[in-house]
Design a protein around this motif. Structure first.
Motif, PDB file in Angstrom:
ATOM      1  N   HIS A 206      16.293  49.413  25.856  1.00  0.00           N
ATOM      2  CA  HIS A 206      17.254  50.410  25.406  1.00  0.00           C
ATOM      3  C   HIS A 206      16.591  51.369  24.427  1.00  0.00           C
ATOM      4  CE1 HIS A 206      20.909  48.869  27.251  1.00  0.00           C
ATOM      5  NE2 HIS A 206      20.483  47.655  26.975  1.00  0.00           N
ATOM      6  N   GLY A 207      17.024  52.614  24.479  1.00  0.00           N
ATOM      7  CA  GLY A 207      16.522  53.597  23.531  1.00  0.00           C
ATOM      8  C   GLY A 207      16.149  54.888  24.227  1.00  0.00           C
ATOM      9  N   HIS A 208      15.911  55.897  23.404  1.00  0.00           N
ATOM     10  CA  HIS A 208      15.598  57.218  23.935  1.00  0.00           C
ATOM     11  C   HIS A 208      14.090  57.386  24.085  1.00  0.00           C
ATOM     12  CE1 HIS A 208      16.499  61.388  24.872  1.00  0.00           C
ATOM     13  NE2 HIS A 208      15.441  61.714  24.159  1.00  0.00           N
ATOM     14  N   ALA A 209      13.672  57.897  25.235  1.00  0.00           N
ATOM     15  CA  ALA A 209      12.258  58.179  25.492  1.00  0.00           C
ATOM     16  C   ALA A 209      12.195  59.163  26.644  1.00  0.00           C
ATOM     17  CB  ALA A 209      11.490  56.907  25.830  1.00  0.00           C
ATOM     18  N   LYS A 210      11.050  59.787  26.802  1.00  0.00           N
ATOM     19  CA  LYS A 210      10.875  60.771  27.880  1.00  0.00           C
ATOM     20  C   LYS A 210      10.350  60.068  29.129  1.00  0.00           C
ATOM     21  CE  LYS A 210       8.618  65.156  29.053  1.00  0.00           C
ATOM     22  NZ  LYS A 210       9.864  65.735  29.581  1.00  0.00           N
ATOM     23  N   GLY A 211      11.074  60.216  30.227  1.00  0.00           N
ATOM     24  CA  GLY A 211      10.646  59.623  31.481  1.00  0.00           C
ATOM     25  C   GLY A 211      10.168  60.672  32.466  1.00  0.00           C
ATOM     26  N   THR A 212       9.505  60.214  33.535  1.00  0.00           N
ATOM     27  CA  THR A 212       9.101  61.121  34.598  1.00  0.00           C
ATOM     28  C   THR A 212      10.322  61.809  35.193  1.00  0.00           C
ATOM     29  OG1 THR A 212       7.346  59.521  35.104  1.00  0.00           O
ATOM     30  CG2 THR A 212       7.699  61.292  36.690  1.00  0.00           C
ATOM     31  N   VAL A 213      11.411  61.059  35.264  1.00  0.00           N
ATOM     32  CA  VAL A 213      12.698  61.634  35.645  1.00  0.00           C
ATOM     33  C   VAL A 213      13.732  61.128  34.650  1.00  0.00           C
ATOM     34  CG1 VAL A 213      13.328  59.751  37.230  1.00  0.00           C
ATOM     35  CG2 VAL A 213      14.328  62.030  37.546  1.00  0.00           C
ATOM     36  N   ALA A 214      14.684  61.966  34.307  1.00  0.00           N
ATOM     37  CA  ALA A 214      15.790  61.587  33.433  1.00  0.00           C
ATOM     38  C   ALA A 214      17.093  61.855  34.165  1.00  0.00           C
ATOM     39  CB  ALA A 214      15.740  62.366  32.120  1.00  0.00           C
ATOM     40  N   VAL A 215      18.028  60.928  34.044  1.00  0.00           N
ATOM     41  CA  VAL A 215      19.332  61.066  34.699  1.00  0.00           C
ATOM     42  C   VAL A 215      20.406  60.918  33.624  1.00  0.00           C
ATOM     43  CG1 VAL A 215      20.811  60.305  36.581  1.00  0.00           C
ATOM     44  CG2 VAL A 215      18.328  59.948  36.733  1.00  0.00           C
ATOM     45  N   ARG A 216      21.279  61.914  33.516  1.00  0.00           N
ATOM     46  CA  ARG A 216      22.348  61.933  32.515  1.00  0.00           C
ATOM     47  C   ARG A 216      23.707  61.968  33.187  1.00  0.00           C
ATOM     48  NH1 ARG A 216      21.759  63.892  27.291  1.00  0.00           N
ATOM     49  NH2 ARG A 216      23.674  65.105  27.559  1.00  0.00           N
ATOM     50  N   GLY A 217      24.658  61.319  32.549  1.00  0.00           N
ATOM     51  CA  GLY A 217      26.035  61.327  33.021  1.00  0.00           C
ATOM     52  C   GLY A 217      26.799  60.258  32.275  1.00  0.00           C
ATOM     53  N   SER A 218      28.053  60.093  32.591  1.00  0.00           N
ATOM     54  CA  SER A 218      28.794  58.997  31.985  1.00  0.00           C
ATOM     55  C   SER A 218      28.223  57.663  32.472  1.00  0.00           C
ATOM     56  CB  SER A 218      30.269  59.087  32.365  1.00  0.00           C
ATOM     57  OG  SER A 218      30.439  58.824  33.749  1.00  0.00           O
ATOM     58  N   ALA A 219      28.503  56.592  31.734  1.00  0.00           N
ATOM     59  CA  ALA A 219      28.047  55.269  32.172  1.00  0.00           C
ATOM     60  C   ALA A 219      28.614  54.942  33.545  1.00  0.00           C
ATOM     61  CB  ALA A 219      28.443  54.212  31.151  1.00  0.00           C
ATOM     62  N   THR A 220      29.856  55.336  33.800  1.00  0.00           N
ATOM     63  CA  THR A 220      30.449  55.104  35.115  1.00  0.00           C
ATOM     64  C   THR A 220      29.686  55.846  36.201  1.00  0.00           C
ATOM     65  OG1 THR A 220      32.665  54.753  34.194  1.00  0.00           O
ATOM     66  CG2 THR A 220      32.533  55.420  36.506  1.00  0.00           C
ATOM     67  N   ALA A 221      29.365  57.113  35.968  1.00  0.00           N
ATOM     68  CA  ALA A 221      28.635  57.896  36.965  1.00  0.00           C
ATOM     69  C   ALA A 221      27.249  57.301  37.227  1.00  0.00           C
ATOM     70  CB  ALA A 221      28.510  59.343  36.507  1.00  0.00           C
ATOM     71  N   LEU A 222      26.576  56.861  36.170  1.00  0.00           N
ATOM     72  CA  LEU A 222      25.246  56.270  36.345  1.00  0.00           C
ATOM     73  C   LEU A 222      25.328  54.968  37.127  1.00  0.00           C
ATOM     74  CD1 LEU A 222      23.661  56.876  32.815  1.00  0.00           C
ATOM     75  CD2 LEU A 222      23.324  58.231  34.910  1.00  0.00           C
ATOM     76  N   LEU A 223      26.333  54.154  36.814  1.00  0.00           N
ATOM     77  CA  LEU A 223      26.495  52.896  37.547  1.00  0.00           C
ATOM     78  C   LEU A 223      26.765  53.164  39.020  1.00  0.00           C
ATOM     79  CD1 LEU A 223      26.793  49.799  37.545  1.00  0.00           C
ATOM     80  CD2 LEU A 223      29.224  50.137  37.038  1.00  0.00           C
ATOM     81  N   ALA A 236      28.642  64.766  38.845  1.00  0.00           N
ATOM     82  CA  ALA A 236      28.831  63.994  37.617  1.00  0.00           C
ATOM     83  C   ALA A 236      27.517  63.541  36.996  1.00  0.00           C
ATOM     84  CB  ALA A 236      29.713  62.775  37.886  1.00  0.00           C
ATOM     85  N   VAL A 237      26.396  63.744  37.698  1.00  0.00           N
ATOM     86  CA  VAL A 237      25.100  63.364  37.138  1.00  0.00           C
ATOM     87  C   VAL A 237      24.177  64.581  37.076  1.00  0.00           C
ATOM     88  CG1 VAL A 237      25.236  60.957  37.873  1.00  0.00           C
ATOM     89  CG2 VAL A 237      24.178  62.641  39.389  1.00  0.00           C
ATOM     90  N   GLU A 238      23.350  64.599  36.043  1.00  0.00           N
ATOM     91  CA  GLU A 238      22.332  65.640  35.889  1.00  0.00           C
ATOM     92  C   GLU A 238      20.956  64.986  36.018  1.00  0.00           C
ATOM     93  OE1 GLU A 238      22.729  67.441  32.100  1.00  0.00           O
ATOM     94  OE2 GLU A 238      24.876  67.822  32.302  1.00  0.00           O
ATOM     95  N   ILE A 239      20.082  65.639  36.759  1.00  0.00           N
ATOM     96  CA  ILE A 239      18.729  65.103  36.960  1.00  0.00           C
ATOM     97  C   ILE A 239      17.729  66.092  36.388  1.00  0.00           C
ATOM     98  CG2 ILE A 239      17.027  64.344  38.674  1.00  0.00           C
ATOM     99  CD1 ILE A 239      19.473  63.768  40.516  1.00  0.00           C
ATOM    100  N   HIS A 240      16.839  65.601  35.549  1.00  0.00           N
ATOM    101  CA  HIS A 240      15.816  66.422  34.923  1.00  0.00           C
ATOM    102  C   HIS A 240      14.445  65.806  35.221  1.00  0.00           C
ATOM    103  CE1 HIS A 240      18.957  68.496  32.606  1.00  0.00           C
ATOM    104  NE2 HIS A 240      19.495  67.285  32.435  1.00  0.00           N
ATOM    105  N   GLY A 241      13.479  66.651  35.506  1.00  0.00           N
ATOM    106  CA  GLY A 241      12.142  66.155  35.797  1.00  0.00           C
ATOM    107  C   GLY A 241      11.938  65.973  37.281  1.00  0.00           C
ATOM    108  N   ASP A 242      11.157  64.969  37.659  1.00  0.00           N
ATOM    109  CA  ASP A 242      10.757  64.761  39.050  1.00  0.00           C
ATOM    110  C   ASP A 242      11.827  63.988  39.805  1.00  0.00           C
ATOM    111  OD1 ASP A 242       9.522  64.313  41.446  1.00  0.00           O
ATOM    112  OD2 ASP A 242       7.688  63.452  40.600  1.00  0.00           O
TER     113      ASP A 242
END
Length: 255
Positions: A206-223, A236-242
């Motif tokens: 757990h924690g914040h770090a920079k990944g090759t790809v980052a995916v943001r959204g609510s916990a429900t959307a990520l699940l 409902a999801v945002e994708i950043h990076g590769d």
């Protein structure tokens, strides 16, 4: 924020919510996220799984039992009786854990036998995902308590870390990493995950770090994304990076 601990109440609430959906819906409604299944089959699957787990807990089984031998494993056809049968399943599991002892080792999906209490968490997230299947089949929005959804992501990653070992197919290509960020207020570090390759499997923290790809959204959307209930193109999801890293992940981590 500390890890989620309210598994018993959440299992009852999620199972009751699914039961209420089935009470009012056409049981023959097809479920696109579970190809070939109907709402009736979703209900039967959840209720039978709960009774199957309860039977193994009561028997202190250290190997999987045949699901066909589960007592009362068929969901009634009449809607009121079906809803009541489904709701009873969660309570049957909890009663079995208490009667046998929460720390007694029994067979649990993936890995070595674990304390019987572990089944409550496993069946909670089974109910969460299949309630989502039912809601999506009925074209209704999916809402899950953010703490429950975040714990569902935790559990899925824990199961993958076991299940991918020795499989010979990398969930993440090369040295790529993936960061998940649930934007729900109040989750804190419990709403962020950094996932890395670890041999033939994965590791996460757990924690914040920079990944090759980052995916943001609510916990429900990520699940729902990790469970392939929605696609990576879901608004409902945002994708950043590769984005190819996420595509690879979804292809190599089937439920």
């Amino acid at each position: 924020m500390t890890a989620f601990t309210g598994y018993r109440g959440a299992l009852i609430a999620e199972t009751d919510a699914l039961a209420e959906l089935l009470r009012a819906a056409d049981p023959a409604t097809p479920v696109p996220t579970c190809p070939g299944w109907s709402l009736a089959q979703i209900g039967t699957h959840v209720g039978r799984a709960q009774r199957w787990a309860a039977a193994m807990i009561a028997a202190r089984a250290t190997e999987a039992m045949d699901t066909r031998a589960v007592p009362d494993g068929a969901m009634p056809k009449q809607p009121e009786a079906a809803a009541r049968w489904l709701s009873e399943g969660a309570r049957i599991v909890i009663d079995a854990v208490d009667a046998t002892g929460p720390e007694v080792p029994v067979w649990v999906s993936f890995g070595a036998p674990c304390p019987a209490e572990r089944w409550i968490r496993r069946l909670l997230h089974e109910a969460v995902v299949h309630r989502a299947d039912a809601l999506l089949a009925l074209d209704r929005p999916v809402t899950v308590d953010p703490a429950v959804a975040a714990d569902g992501i935790d559990e899925w990653l824990e199961l993958l870390a076991i299940g991918l070992s020795g499989r010979g197919v990398a969930a993440l290509p090369g040295a790529a990493t993936m960061h998940l960020h649930a934007v729900d207020p109040g989750l804190g570090d419990r709403g962020e995950w950094m996932i890395r390759p670890s041999g033939s499997s994965i590791a996460f923290e757990h924690g914040h770090a920079k990944g090759t790809v980052a995916v943001r959204g609510s916990a429900t959307a990520l699940l729902l994304l990790l469970m392939r209930r929605v696609g990576s193109d879901d608004p409902a999801v945002e994708i950043h990076g590769d984005g190819a890293v996420l595509t690879h992940w979804l292809a190599e981590t089937p439920f």
